[in-house]
Scaffold this motif. Sequence first.
Motif, short mmCIF file in Angstrom:
data_model
loop_
_atom_site.label_atom_id
_atom_site.label_comp_id
_atom_site.label_asym_id
_atom_site.label_seq_id
_atom_site.Cartn_x
_atom_site.Cartn_y
_atom_site.Cartn_z
N LEU A 1 1.07 -23.54 -4.29
CA LEU A 1 2.20 -23.22 -5.15
C LEU A 1 2.10 -21.80 -5.67
O LEU A 1 3.11 -21.08 -5.77
N LEU A 2 0.88 -21.37 -6.03
CA LEU A 2 0.70 -20.00 -6.50
C LEU A 2 1.05 -19.00 -5.41
O LEU A 2 1.67 -17.96 -5.68
N TYR A 3 0.67 -19.30 -4.18
CA TYR A 3 1.00 -18.41 -3.06
C TYR A 3 2.51 -18.34 -2.86
O TYR A 3 3.06 -17.26 -2.61
N GLN A 4 3.19 -19.48 -2.97
CA GLN A 4 4.65 -19.48 -2.83
C GLN A 4 5.31 -18.69 -3.96
O GLN A 4 6.30 -17.97 -3.73
N ILE A 5 4.78 -18.81 -5.17
CA ILE A 5 5.33 -18.04 -6.29
C ILE A 5 5.16 -16.54 -6.05
O ILE A 5 6.08 -15.74 -6.30
N LEU A 6 4.00 -16.15 -5.54
CA LEU A 6 3.77 -14.73 -5.26
C LEU A 6 4.73 -14.22 -4.20
O LEU A 6 5.20 -13.08 -4.28
N GLN A 7 5.04 -15.03 -3.22
CA GLN A 7 5.99 -14.61 -2.19
C GLN A 7 7.38 -14.43 -2.78
O GLN A 7 8.15 -13.56 -2.32
N ILE A 8 7.71 -15.21 -3.80
CA ILE A 8 9.04 -15.11 -4.41
C ILE A 8 9.14 -13.89 -5.32
O ILE A 8 10.13 -13.15 -5.29
N VAL A 9 8.11 -13.66 -6.13
CA VAL A 9 8.20 -12.61 -7.16
C VAL A 9 7.78 -11.24 -6.65
O VAL A 9 7.97 -10.25 -7.37
N GLU A 10 7.23 -11.15 -5.45
CA GLU A 10 6.78 -9.84 -4.97
C GLU A 10 7.94 -8.88 -4.74
O GLU A 10 7.74 -7.67 -4.68
N LYS A 11 9.15 -9.41 -4.65
CA LYS A 11 10.33 -8.57 -4.48
C LYS A 11 10.85 -8.03 -5.81
O LYS A 11 11.68 -7.13 -5.81
N VAL B 1 9.84 -5.20 -11.43
CA VAL B 1 9.49 -5.28 -12.85
C VAL B 1 8.40 -6.33 -13.06
O VAL B 1 7.42 -6.10 -13.78
N PHE B 2 8.57 -7.49 -12.44
CA PHE B 2 7.59 -8.56 -12.58
C PHE B 2 6.24 -8.12 -12.03
O PHE B 2 5.19 -8.37 -12.66
N MET B 3 6.23 -7.48 -10.87
CA MET B 3 4.97 -7.06 -10.26
C MET B 3 4.30 -5.97 -11.09
O MET B 3 3.07 -5.93 -11.21
N ARG B 4 5.09 -5.09 -11.70
CA ARG B 4 4.53 -4.06 -12.58
C ARG B 4 3.88 -4.70 -13.79
O ARG B 4 2.75 -4.34 -14.18
#
Length: 208
Positions: free
Chosen positions: A23-33, A36-39
């Motif tokens: 689930l964490l990996y799937q969340i990272l795939q969603i938010v990497e775009k 602001v969130f990644m910063r």
Amino acid sequence: GALMRFQQHFDQYLHFHTMASDLLYQILQIVEKDKVFMRNLELLLTCPSVDVDTAIPFLIEIVDVRFFWHPGALVRWVGLGPRVKQSGFNKRNNGHIYKGGNKGARRTLWLAAKVDHAHCKKGGHPVGEFVAQLRSKNKPYKVSVTAGARKLTTVIYHVLTMQKPFQEVYAHLDDEKQARNRERKKQALLKLMKAVPVVDVLESLSKT
């Protein structure tokens, strides 16, 4: 029978741990775009004892730090602020925290402060050192860690609003705290000099 039950519980633990990682990996795939969130994620990872498992749930829970106009508002929302009992114009804090906030975010920050205290002897863990300082004053362990979590929440608020790493923000806040202490002592001295003769003030200062 005990060994079989242990094996079943351990298999369930491994299964849920694998599901959480997926689930964490799937969340990272969603938010990497989301830039602001990644910063914000990169900034939170500069905080000692804050890893990806801690930073991502916290950022998801608060959505946007701009919803909170003050660090105290975030502390209150998380549920780490003191509970207030008031009767008329007499306001009193009883010391217990207000647990009406976000339970997940509160637990995440509390565990981060606990881990930071466990590694404070290695250096570079100011929140853990703050908890250790309270422990040296005979404060209960859970009370000290809760205070550390509240301090960590305040620093994280400034990290996200100022968009600077943890080390720079903590040093800035520490300098401001020392400046306020110096100003407070200066005002106390001026008040003392107005109340008593200067000779008496100098005599008391020479003794101390």
